[in-house]
Design a protein around this motif. Sequence first.
Motif, mmCIF file in Angstrom:
data_model
loop_
_atom_site.group_PDB
_atom_site.id
_atom_site.type_symbol
_atom_site.label_atom_id
_atom_site.label_comp_id
_atom_site.label_asym_id
_atom_site.label_seq_id
_atom_site.Cartn_x
_atom_site.Cartn_y
_atom_site.Cartn_z
ATOM 1 N N VAL A 93 -10.730 57.520 119.310
ATOM 2 C CA VAL A 93 -11.365 56.474 118.501
ATOM 3 C C VAL A 93 -10.882 56.592 117.060
ATOM 4 O O VAL A 93 -10.527 55.592 116.419
ATOM 5 C CB VAL A 93 -12.907 56.564 118.582
ATOM 6 N N ARG A 94 -10.849 57.823 116.546
ATOM 7 C CA ARG A 94 -10.376 58.033 115.170
ATOM 8 C C ARG A 94 -8.947 57.517 114.998
ATOM 9 O O ARG A 94 -8.638 56.867 114.010
ATOM 10 C CB ARG A 94 -10.435 59.508 114.797
ATOM 11 N N LEU A 95 -8.092 57.793 115.962
ATOM 12 C CA LEU A 95 -6.706 57.321 115.877
ATOM 13 C C LEU A 95 -6.622 55.796 115.922
ATOM 14 O O LEU A 95 -5.787 55.197 115.248
ATOM 15 C CB LEU A 95 -5.864 57.919 117.003
ATOM 16 N N ALA A 96 -7.489 55.173 116.703
ATOM 17 C CA ALA A 96 -7.484 53.708 116.809
ATOM 18 C C ALA A 96 -7.854 53.059 115.475
ATOM 19 O O ALA A 96 -7.460 51.927 115.198
ATOM 20 C CB ALA A 96 -8.441 53.257 117.908
ATOM 21 N N PHE A 97 -8.634 53.767 114.658
ATOM 22 C CA PHE A 97 -9.086 53.252 113.362
ATOM 23 C C PHE A 97 -8.567 54.137 112.219
ATOM 24 O O PHE A 97 -9.245 54.321 111.217
ATOM 25 C CB PHE A 97 -10.613 53.207 113.326
ATOM 26 N N ASP A 98 -7.375 54.660 112.369
ATOM 27 C CA ASP A 98 -6.820 55.585 111.380
ATOM 28 C C ASP A 98 -6.679 54.909 110.013
ATOM 29 O O ASP A 98 -6.543 53.683 109.916
ATOM 30 C CB ASP A 98 -5.456 56.086 111.858
ATOM 31 N N ALA A 99 -6.709 55.712 108.961
ATOM 32 C CA ALA A 99 -6.519 55.195 107.607
ATOM 33 C C ALA A 99 -5.227 54.387 107.547
ATOM 34 O O ALA A 99 -4.198 54.802 108.072
ATOM 35 C CB ALA A 99 -6.475 56.347 106.612
ATOM 36 N N GLY A 100 -5.304 53.219 106.931
ATOM 37 C CA GLY A 100 -4.156 52.326 106.850
ATOM 38 C C GLY A 100 -4.195 51.219 107.879
ATOM 39 O O GLY A 100 -3.385 50.288 107.823
ATOM 40 N N THR A 101 -5.135 51.293 108.821
ATOM 41 C CA THR A 101 -5.253 50.255 109.842
ATOM 42 C C THR A 101 -5.700 48.950 109.196
ATOM 43 O O THR A 101 -6.603 48.934 108.357
ATOM 44 C CB THR A 101 -6.263 50.672 110.936
#
Length: 144
Positions: A93-101
């Motif tokens: 989930v964190r990767l799906a909404f990573d900073a820069g998204t």
Amino acid sequence: MAVVGTEGVILDTLMRYLAGRAFDPEMKVAQPGVAFSPRLNTPYLRAAFLPNGSRADGLAFDSDRTHIGLLVVTVVWPAGQGFVRPYQVAAQVRLAFDAGTRIAGDGLTVAIDEEPQTGAVLDDAPWIGVPVTIRWRVGTSAGA
């Protein structure tokens, strides 16, 4: 029916994006305000939408605005199976909404500028939950 209102469009944009992501294992998403009946022993994601107001970007009252808030996606897992797997899904989930998204919606873009934060396990037998807090920001033009 078209979604109207800034917060409604932001919520719709975030839910469409979350529903379109692939997680391992595949998981259904319980969306805010939508009836959902979890299946016993089947993990799922539960989303909570927390708008936190807006502010004018300039001094004038008719300046562009920045809307901010949180999306909390909780990985809900059957209790008694340990914490490793739910934390692995939380990492997805964190990767799906990573900073820069940047997530394009109906006339706006939801920006994720900070790395999402994973919280401690919540014990809610017969489930446990691992919350992931995502901070979002949306700029809108004056009068929108």
